[in-house]
Design a protein around this motif. Structure first.
Motif, PDB file in Angstrom:
ATOM      1  N   ALA A 208       9.602 -45.701  -1.387  1.00 21.14           N
ATOM      2  CA  ALA A 208       9.501 -44.255  -1.629  1.00 21.14           C
ATOM      3  C   ALA A 208       9.733 -43.501  -0.321  1.00 21.14           C
ATOM      4  CB  ALA A 208       8.124 -43.916  -2.199  1.00 21.14           C
TER       5      ALA A 208
ATOM      6  N   THR B 238       6.788 -40.475  -1.244  1.00 22.29           N
ATOM      7  CA  THR B 238       5.393 -40.705  -0.870  1.00 22.29           C
ATOM      8  C   THR B 238       5.040 -39.805   0.313  1.00 22.29           C
ATOM      9  OG1 THR B 238       3.711 -42.378  -0.416  1.00 22.29           O
ATOM     10  CG2 THR B 238       5.823 -42.636   0.735  1.00 22.29           C
TER      11      THR B 238
ATOM     12  N   ARG C 203      -1.106 -40.385   1.114  1.00 19.07           N
ATOM     13  CA  ARG C 203      -1.157 -41.454   0.119  1.00 19.07           C
ATOM     14  C   ARG C 203      -1.147 -42.840   0.781  1.00 19.07           C
ATOM     15  NH1 ARG C 203       3.588 -41.580  -4.182  1.00 19.07           N
ATOM     16  NH2 ARG C 203       2.961 -39.424  -4.504  1.00 19.07           N
ATOM     17  N   GLU C 204      -0.615 -42.903   1.985  1.00 20.97           N
ATOM     18  CA  GLU C 204      -0.419 -44.200   2.630  1.00 20.97           C
ATOM     19  C   GLU C 204      -1.509 -44.557   3.636  1.00 20.97           C
ATOM     20  OE1 GLU C 204       1.848 -46.183   1.535  1.00 20.97           O
ATOM     21  OE2 GLU C 204       2.834 -44.717   0.242  1.00 20.97           O
TER      22      GLU C 204
END
Lengths: 273, 132
Positions: free
Chosen positions: A158, A210, A214-215
């Motif tokens: 992503a 992304t 989120r990571e």
């Protein structure tokens, strides 16, 4: 060890950000000097559109107006980008300075690797897309982050960072944004599509894009990411970033560009002065 | 023998120049076109605009970058290839003829001395590629 100039993090308006980027680029072209890295944010939510992008076709201006989202046209090409909390970088350099060259994709690769190194320090494992898919005719393609392209950055497939480049005589400016947060619904609404009625499109976009929040397991703001990205450049290229300011000429040119270009409705709407 | 047309002169900014007395027709070389990738649009200065050697006469947007087109000579633009605005695809198959961009009535013939012949341009391209 070679030194580059690093401009301190600031949040500015869209017109100011584009004017400062172009002023640095123009001055690098005329006066040379060391490469300049700028890491910055946005004082208001802003959509930037590509140099030759059709604003009427690709952006829902009424929606942006209603939501107080500024629109500004970039000096670089590519698709629309929605900036809110993201960390944007710009790098202006002579193409004759190590490690750059006239090779457009080679420049993307070098900068991409520096960003990957920096993101790695923040605990994010990104990779460079060597061969992206060609833009298809899906309606989300008006947005930059919907279309992974060669030499952009992905995390687990992503996209997390999109970039664009403008080249003048012997020099270039590359800028791009690392997403801190991402809302596929608002992105689709900005592109003129009502995300609420397009669940499939929202699902696709949410899978294709992304963001840092989120990571990572800890909250990361644009400011907090700055030292990570800076050291990514320093370590990969064995250079030292020295904090500096705009020169008087750059400041004066940026002010003129705000008045005449990036704050000018004609430029932002039609790409002409 | 060079792989570049031998009736043209070339700049280090990867444009070609076809000289006909005091009128010079200008376009980009196939090296430039290949480096740019898929071309999306071309924006050229209009007829009667003045251009200066080493300064922009337009902008080209490709899938990789937006690139200023740098004039190999100074003068006034007397013709613009408007067909390119409708079909930039020409640049991917015929940069040296149908892909011409502007014609300039030149101010100074001596500026042509700054341009390269096909062999020298080929050598220059090899150097540029060697730096990649």
């Amino acid at each position: 060890m070679e030194t580059w100039r690093l401009l301190s993090f600031q949040r500015l308006s869209g017109a100011e950000n584009m004017a400062v980027d172009e002023a640095i680029f123009r001055e690098t072209a005329t006066r040379g000097g060391e490469p300049t890295l700028r890491l910055y944010g946005w004082i208001r939510p802003t959509v930037t559109v590509g140099y030759s992008q059709d604003l009427e076709e690709d952006v829902n201006r009424a929606f942006c107006e209603e939501r107080g989202i500024d629109i500004v046209r970039r000096p670089t090409g590519g698709k629309a980008v929605y900036h809110s909390t993201d960390l944007t970088y710009s790098l202006a350099s002579s193409q004759h300075r190590f490690p750059f060259s006239a090779d457009i994709l080679g420049t993307y690769r070098v900068i991409g690797r520096c960003l990957i190194k920096g993101l790695g320090k923040a605990g994010i494992s990104a990779e460079l897309v060597e061969e992206g898919r060609a833009p298809g005719r899906c309606f989300e393609e008006a947005g930059c982050f919907a279309v992974p392209f060669r030499n952009e950055l992905l995390v687990k497939g992503a996209k997390i960072c999109g970039s664009a480049q403008v080249r003048g005589r012997d020099c270039f400016l590359q800028h791009g944004s690392v997403l801190i947060d991402f809302d596929p619904v608002i992105s689709l609404q900005i592109m003129g599509k009502d995300g609420r009625d397009e669940e499939e499109a929202v699902r696709r976009l949410a899978g294709a894009v992304t963001c840092v929040s989120r990571e990572t397991s800890v909250p990361v703001t644009a400011e907090r990411l700055v030292p990570y990205l800076g050291s990514g450049f320093e370590e990969l290229l064995n250079i030292r970033l020295l904090k500096g300011d705009l020169t008087g000429r750059e400041r004066a040119l940026a002010e003129r560009l705000i008045t005449e270009k990036y704050g000018n409705r004609r430029w932002n709407e039609r790409g002409r002065l | 023998m060079s792989t570049y047309p031998d009736d043209l002169l070339y700049s280090r900014d990867h444009t070609w120049a076809r000289v006909d007395d005091t009128v010079v027709t200008i376009g980009i070389t196939d090296f430039a076109q290949e480096n740019l990738g898929d071309i999306i649009s071309v924006d050229l200065y209009t007829v009667d605009s003045a251009v200066k050697q080493g300064e922009p006469f337009g902008l080209i947007e490709s899938s990789k970058a937006t690139v200023e087109l740098i004039a190999p000579v100074s003068g006034d633009i007397i013709a613009v290839n408007e067909d390119l605005f409708d079909d930039v695809g020409v640049l991917e198959c015929d940069v040296y003829d149908a892909g011409w961009m502007i014609a300039v009535a030149i101010d100074r013939v001596d500026e042509l001395d700054d341009l390269l012949d096909p062999d020298d341009y080929e050598e220059y391209v090899d150097q540029v590629q060697g730096r990649r």
